[in-house]
Design a protein around this motif. Sequence first.
Motif, PDB file in Angstrom:
ATOM      1  N   PRO A 176       2.998  -2.012   4.195  1.00  0.00           N
ATOM      2  CA  PRO A 176       2.218  -1.579   4.245  1.00  0.00           C
ATOM      3  C   PRO A 176       1.832  -0.004   4.091  1.00  0.00           C
ATOM      4  O   PRO A 176       1.442   0.770   3.627  1.00  0.00           O
ATOM      5  N   PHE A 177       3.896   0.847   4.084  1.00  0.00           N
ATOM      6  CA  PHE A 177       3.543   1.614   4.107  1.00  0.00           C
ATOM      7  C   PHE A 177       4.020   2.025   2.467  1.00  0.00           C
ATOM      8  O   PHE A 177       4.295   2.973   2.244  1.00  0.00           O
ATOM      9  N   PHE A 178       4.661   0.738   1.694  1.00  0.00           N
ATOM     10  CA  PHE A 178       4.057   0.940   0.225  1.00  0.00           C
ATOM     11  C   PHE A 178       3.036   1.384  -0.217  1.00  0.00           C
ATOM     12  O   PHE A 178       2.390   0.868  -1.493  1.00  0.00           O
ATOM     13  N   SER A 179       2.078   1.339   0.483  1.00  0.00           N
ATOM     14  CA  SER A 179       0.387   1.283   0.067  1.00  0.00           C
ATOM     15  C   SER A 179      -0.292   3.163  -0.527  1.00  0.00           C
ATOM     16  O   SER A 179       0.303   4.401   0.435  1.00  0.00           O
ATOM     17  N   LYS A 180      -0.870   3.089  -1.835  1.00  0.00           N
ATOM     18  CA  LYS A 180      -0.909   4.305  -2.089  1.00  0.00           C
ATOM     19  C   LYS A 180      -2.970   4.913  -1.820  1.00  0.00           C
ATOM     20  O   LYS A 180      -3.313   6.208  -2.646  1.00  0.00           O
ATOM     21  N   SER A 181      -3.253   4.116  -0.729  1.00  0.00           N
ATOM     22  CA  SER A 181      -4.027   4.421  -0.687  1.00  0.00           C
ATOM     23  C   SER A 181      -4.491   4.121   0.897  1.00  0.00           C
ATOM     24  O   SER A 181      -3.992   2.362   1.093  1.00  0.00           O
ATOM     25  N   VAL A 182      -5.687   3.964   1.519  1.00  0.00           N
ATOM     26  CA  VAL A 182      -5.797   4.169   3.056  1.00  0.00           C
ATOM     27  C   VAL A 182      -6.065   2.098   3.090  1.00  0.00           C
ATOM     28  O   VAL A 182      -6.424   1.899   3.621  1.00  0.00           O
ATOM     29  N   THR A 183      -7.365   1.899   1.809  1.00  0.00           N
ATOM     30  CA  THR A 183      -7.598   0.611   1.385  1.00  0.00           C
ATOM     31  C   THR A 183      -6.955  -0.497   1.844  1.00  0.00           C
ATOM     32  O   THR A 183      -7.362  -1.328   1.622  1.00  0.00           O
ATOM     33  N   GLU A 184      -5.882   0.292   0.490  1.00  0.00           N
ATOM     34  CA  GLU A 184      -4.276  -1.074   0.369  1.00  0.00           C
ATOM     35  C   GLU A 184      -3.750  -1.515   1.288  1.00  0.00           C
ATOM     36  O   GLU A 184      -3.570  -2.119   1.642  1.00  0.00           O
ATOM     37  N   PHE A 185      -3.952   0.163   2.345  1.00  0.00           N
ATOM     38  CA  PHE A 185      -2.680  -0.072   3.288  1.00  0.00           C
ATOM     39  C   PHE A 185      -3.640  -1.104   4.409  1.00  0.00           C
ATOM     40  O   PHE A 185      -2.437  -1.808   4.782  1.00  0.00           O
ATOM     41  N   TRP A 186      -4.839  -1.678   4.589  1.00  0.00           N
ATOM     42  CA  TRP A 186      -5.118  -2.324   5.536  1.00  0.00           C
ATOM     43  C   TRP A 186      -5.537  -3.918   4.384  1.00  0.00           C
ATOM     44  O   TRP A 186      -5.929  -5.165   5.258  1.00  0.00           O
ATOM     45  N   ARG A 187      -5.106  -3.499   2.995  1.00  0.00           N
ATOM     46  CA  ARG A 187      -5.237  -5.241   2.697  1.00  0.00           C
ATOM     47  C   ARG A 187      -3.092  -5.244   3.015  1.00  0.00           C
ATOM     48  O   ARG A 187      -3.107  -6.783   2.991  1.00  0.00           O
ATOM     49  N   ARG A 188      -2.394  -4.456   3.472  1.00  0.00           N
ATOM     50  CA  ARG A 188      -1.140  -5.095   3.261  1.00  0.00           C
ATOM     51  C   ARG A 188      -0.726  -4.978   5.265  1.00  0.00           C
ATOM     52  O   ARG A 188       0.403  -5.871   5.864  1.00  0.00           O
ATOM     53  N   TRP A 189      -1.675  -4.292   5.877  1.00  0.00           N
ATOM     54  CA  TRP A 189      -1.431  -4.248   7.422  1.00  0.00           C
ATOM     55  C   TRP A 189      -2.110  -5.163   7.793  1.00  0.00           C
ATOM     56  O   TRP A 189      -3.332  -5.328   7.811  1.00  0.00           O
ATOM     57  N   HIS A 190      -1.598  -5.675   8.731  1.00  0.00           N
ATOM     58  CA  HIS A 190      -2.909  -7.048  10.136  1.00  0.00           C
ATOM     59  C   HIS A 190      -3.735  -7.860   9.344  1.00  0.00           C
ATOM     60  O   HIS A 190      -5.096  -7.406   9.370  1.00  0.00           O
ATOM     61  N   MET A 191      -2.688  -8.448   8.369  1.00  0.00           N
ATOM     62  CA  MET A 191      -3.608  -8.888   6.573  1.00  0.00           C
ATOM     63  C   MET A 191      -4.536 -10.199   7.648  1.00  0.00           C
ATOM     64  O   MET A 191      -6.216 -10.062   6.768  1.00  0.00           O
ATOM     65  N   SER A 192      -4.406 -10.781   8.300  1.00  0.00           N
ATOM     66  CA  SER A 192      -5.164 -11.481   8.795  1.00  0.00           C
ATOM     67  C   SER A 192      -6.195 -11.276   9.162  1.00  0.00           C
ATOM     68  O   SER A 192      -7.891 -11.955   9.076  1.00  0.00           O
ATOM     69  N   LEU A 193      -6.351 -10.457  10.834  1.00  0.00           N
ATOM     70  CA  LEU A 193      -7.485  -9.663  10.902  1.00  0.00           C
ATOM     71  C   LEU A 193      -8.377  -8.909   9.866  1.00  0.00           C
ATOM     72  O   LEU A 193      -9.725  -8.879   9.840  1.00  0.00           O
ATOM     73  N   GLY A 194      -8.088  -8.214   8.827  1.00  0.00           N
ATOM     74  CA  GLY A 194      -8.700  -7.496   8.084  1.00  0.00           C
ATOM     75  C   GLY A 194      -9.766  -8.565   7.214  1.00  0.00           C
ATOM     76  O   GLY A 194     -10.543  -7.848   6.585  1.00  0.00           O
ATOM     77  N   SER A 195      -8.498  -9.540   7.236  1.00  0.00           N
ATOM     78  CA  SER A 195      -9.290 -10.731   5.736  1.00  0.00           C
ATOM     79  C   SER A 195     -10.544 -10.802   6.583  1.00  0.00           C
ATOM     80  O   SER A 195     -11.771 -11.762   6.173  1.00  0.00           O
ATOM     81  N   TRP A 196     -10.209 -11.372   8.044  1.00  0.00           N
ATOM     82  CA  TRP A 196     -10.614 -12.302   9.179  1.00  0.00           C
ATOM     83  C   TRP A 196     -12.373 -11.087   9.254  1.00  0.00           C
ATOM     84  O   TRP A 196     -13.637 -12.011   8.775  1.00  0.00           O
TER      85      TRP A 196
END
Length: 529
Positions: free
Chosen positions: A292-312
């Motif tokens: 997730p720390f390679f993310s270039k935006s906060v929206t991308e970050f939450w697609r990479r961090w705790h992905m199963s929760l974000g997807s849920w």
Amino acid sequence: MSVASAKFLIFLAATIIVFYIVPSKHRWLVLLASSIAFYLIAGSWRFLPFIIFTSLVIWLASTRIGKLYEELETKLKAEGLDRKGKKALKDEYKKKAKTSLVLSLVLCIGILCVTKFTKYVVAYLNLFMVSRGNEPRFGIEWLIVPLGISYYTFSTVGYILDVYWKRYKYESNFLRFFLYAIFFPHIMQGPISRYNLLGQSLKQELKYDSQRIVFGAQLMMWGFFKKLVIADRLNKLVTTVFNGEVQAGSVFLVALFFDALMIYTDFSGYTDIARGASQIFGVELEQNFNHPFFSKSVTEFWRRWHMSLGSWFKDYVFYPVTVSNWMKKLNKFNLKHLPSRVTKTISVAIPCLITWFLTGLWHGTGKTYVAWGIYYGVLITISVGFQDEFASLNKLLRIKTKSYSFRGFQMFRTFCIFMGGRLLTSAGGLHNSLMVVKNIIGNFQPWKLVDESLYGYGIDRKEMGLLIVCLIVLWAVSMLQERVHIREIIARQNVVVRWALMYLIIFVILIFGVYGAGYDASAFIYTQY
């Protein structure tokens, strides 16, 4: 029983032996028995009725819903029904299915809410009693918070919603469904698995595969490295700073930086251990972190961090709110009375804020997590709602958005935003968070970074050096993982190289890992050699 413990490794080894002794068609029963045993050992026998009740309620309701749909299909095929009759029949069965859905959700989510919010309700009641000059009368000694309740509740709730929405067929065997709910590698910290992935995987014939076992063991070792060598060492400094006296702003800033890395290495380390253990049995768990720390935006970050929760939350909260009838009516009203640009922003803001408010409550109760949810809800609303304006601004300022420098700035900005979110929850209250900000702005004292003051906060110079080396290794491996599959590359090497790498990481974990209060890494290393 933590997954980062010798007890867990002994339990896992025993389970693996029994698992591969038993014929393949019965191996799922070994996983079921082991998962129940793990739940009892890691928690308490008092917790087991809760997960059984939740699973049984969801299974019974989903089975009824599935059978109602099957009965409906049979009746719709009957001759003599016109379009109006078919519609009436569909409405009748949909109403019955919805009743089962709502009752099951009220029961299961109600239990979750009671376990999460009761202590805060009791605290406020006692505060009210004291304000009236009375003694506090309420206690929470009776409250039982079952192990992994947030994870298994979300997994089972997602399952019944998918059955209700006809995304896939219901499970007719309760024991199969219960294994999905209680599967021990993911019960405590996820990932929040979907039934069409984990449930179906557990129904397959689980056969022996030596390559898969090796891959699982390697992933577990990497998880142990992140957890025991990096996260637990970072935790000593972070805890000392935030739980101690008021520090210089520069010290708080370093602690925030390390806190962000700590929560990542701790949580992703656990996930790697869980996924690796599951792979050994031939069961794939969803990826939960994707650098997730390679993310270039906060929206991308939450697609990479705790992905199963974000997807849920995306599938079961954000999208349903977005397409709900009341939201459609609101958008229609806004289009008539407001500029289209404002209407577009509102249509994004409301579902986003609702989703992140609930995400905050899922992570924890109290004002800090409400503020955390609002913080990300507002930032993501701005990021998505004003995307065109940001692009126009970049064009106006002639910023080369494809350049490496700009991408580096975006990653740094995203990391700082994450640190800001952590500040809301790590400091021990919003008042303390404000105090930290004041110290960073008004009492920075940059010389604290070079006068060896940092070595007085739980880790010494040698441990700090080790920590920096390990973080560099973590960064380098993460960069490689973005481009190649490291485990597959290792598998293509000679046997000597493969085993040398495995022994190397095992020795690093054993020698440099942090194993609890009172453990002195430097004394262990330098006294023994």
